[in-house]
Write an enzyme that holds these catalytic residues in place. Structure first.
Site, PDB file in Angstrom:
ATOM      1  N   TRP A  68       0.815  -1.207   0.000  1.00 40.92           N
ATOM      2  CA  TRP A  68       0.000   0.000   0.000  1.00 40.92           C
ATOM      3  C   TRP A  68       0.856   1.267   0.000  1.00 40.92           C
ATOM      4  CZ3 TRP A  68      -4.031   1.197  -2.128  1.00 40.92           C
ATOM      5  CH2 TRP A  68      -4.801   2.307  -1.772  1.00 40.92           C
ATOM      6  N   LYS A  82      -5.013   0.407   9.572  1.00 38.87           N
ATOM      7  CA  LYS A  82      -6.327  -0.120   9.938  1.00 38.87           C
ATOM      8  C   LYS A  82      -6.152  -1.109  11.079  1.00 38.87           C
ATOM      9  CE  LYS A  82      -8.131   0.474   5.259  1.00 38.87           C
ATOM     10  NZ  LYS A  82      -8.642  -0.180   4.035  1.00 38.87           N
ATOM     11  N   THR A  88      -9.849  -0.668  -1.815  1.00 35.30           N
ATOM     12  CA  THR A  88      -8.791  -0.509  -2.815  1.00 35.30           C
ATOM     13  C   THR A  88      -7.674  -1.524  -2.591  1.00 35.30           C
ATOM     14  OG1 THR A  88      -7.919   1.226  -1.352  1.00 35.30           O
ATOM     15  CG2 THR A  88      -9.133   1.953  -3.290  1.00 35.30           C
ATOM     16  N   LYS A 137     -13.807  -4.641   9.305  1.00 32.97           N
ATOM     17  CA  LYS A 137     -13.929  -5.421   8.062  1.00 32.97           C
ATOM     18  C   LYS A 137     -12.885  -6.528   7.997  1.00 32.97           C
ATOM     19  CE  LYS A 137     -10.288  -3.440   5.661  1.00 32.97           C
ATOM     20  NZ  LYS A 137      -9.359  -3.940   4.648  1.00 32.97           N
ATOM     21  N   ASN A 183      -6.537 -11.139   5.048  1.00 30.84           N
ATOM     22  CA  ASN A 183      -7.407 -11.631   6.114  1.00 30.84           C
ATOM     23  C   ASN A 183      -8.288 -12.775   5.634  1.00 30.84           C
ATOM     24  OD1 ASN A 183      -7.057  -9.633   8.532  1.00 30.84           O
ATOM     25  ND2 ASN A 183      -7.101  -8.358   6.708  1.00 30.84           N
TER      26      ASN A 183
END
Length: 328
Positions: A17, A111, A142, A195, A260
């Site tokens: 990222w 996150k 994304t 999430k 995940n």
């Protein structure tokens, strides 16, 4: 925004990222400094203009400069962006002199939550002297590879400062990138945190061979719990049902490209031992679900699906308990 209008942008973290963000900002800044702690990654970025370990198959612009020196990376930068796994964010921030991030926009992409206090990334960063108005949360459904390819994608940019949000949004705005704005910093982060837990659970079901009906049921239940917890923490409804909440959850939960979901799949298949062998660090959802379950009574008592994910991953209970929860 014209290229080179900004002299220097700094990105902390040279994973997939961080590298994708460096690619985006390289078109609007004269130089993008990418802080990397792995010498092999640093050398490849500077010499071959690629990052095979984390984002193979893509060429990077020559104005992206990798360094392991935090002082060099942060000195005189105009925008500071963190793209660091939540488990390492505090330790990196401790090494940065406060003078480097006074009065400049600080973009937040981590996150997760920090320690048993369950601090969100912006809450943790404020303990290091950053003001809430400086912080700009950038989230959304994304994947780094699709950003590199120029595929259509969407970001939610959340900040208490309209000016800073608009400034970062203008820099990220492309024909293929949709940008929405919010002042709901908490909601934008809650979606990104929970999430990962839901994706871990859906992956477990997929690993067991769950059909699409059951996966859909898990997504509905997972989102209900995400939504409930978000409201409990003061999030806005529109944030939770947008790209920062529902959108990010769907992307992470439906693709085995997601770390995940992939980790959950391994557990569901009965190959729990592969998780630690496959990933350099545990995917965020693994640590996050442990912190929430062990330190948040609301989570334990009101989020049965997410709590079952904890029991399967950390207590090594049978993944079938997820099905039992969904049938209740």
């Amino acid at each position: 925004m014209k290229k080179n209008q900004i002299k220097k942008v700094t990105i902390l973290g040279a994973g997939a990222w961080g590298t994708a963000l460096a690619h985006l900002f390289s078109s609007v800044a004269e130089k993008v400094f990418l802080w990397a702690y792995e010498q092999s990654v640093l050398d490849e970025i500077n010499q071959q203009h690629s990052n095979h370990k984390y984002l193979a198959g893509y060429q990077l612009e020559k104005n992206i400069i990798a360094t392991s020196d935090l002082q060099e990376a942060c000195d005189n930068t105009q925008i500071l962006i963190e793209a660091i796994p939540m488990v390492h964010l505090a330790s990196v921030m401790k090494k940065i002199d406060k003078k480097h991030f006074l009065d400049i926009p600080f973009v937040v992409t981590s996150k997760g939550v920090h320690s048993k206090n369950l601090l969100l990334p912006t809450e943790l960063l404020q303990t290091f002297g950053l003001s809430l108005n400086q912080l700009v949360v950038v989230v959304g459904p994304t994947f780094a590879k699709e950003i590199m390819k120029g595929d259509v994608s969407g970001f939610c940019i959340a900040s208490q400062s309209v000016d800073n949000a608009q400034y970062i949004g203008n820099l990220l705005d492309r024909k293929h990138i949709s940008v929405t704005y919010s002042d709901d910093i908490i909601g934008a982060q809650i979606g990104g945190v929970l999430k990962n837990i839901i994706a871990l659970g859906v992956g477990m079901l997929m690993g067991q061979g769950a059909g699409e009906n059951l996966r859909a049921l898990a997504l509905v239940k997972g989102f209900q719990e995400l939504y409930l917890y978000g409201l409990y923490k003061g999030s806005k409804q529109e944030t939770l049902v947008g790209v920062a909440g529902l959108g990010d959850m769907l992307l992470t939960s439906l693709s085995r490209t997601s770390k995940n979901c992939k980790a959950g799949f391994m557990v569901g298949e009965g190959h729990r031992e592969l998780v630690k062998k496959t990933f350099t660090a545990l995917p965020e959802g693994c640590n996050t679900v442990k912190l929430y379950f062990e330190n948040d009574l609301f989570f334990q008592t009101n989020m049965p699906f997410c709590s079952a994910v904890y029991r399967v991953f950390w207590l090594e209970e049978d993944p079938n308990i997820l099905v039992t929860v969904l049938q209740a």
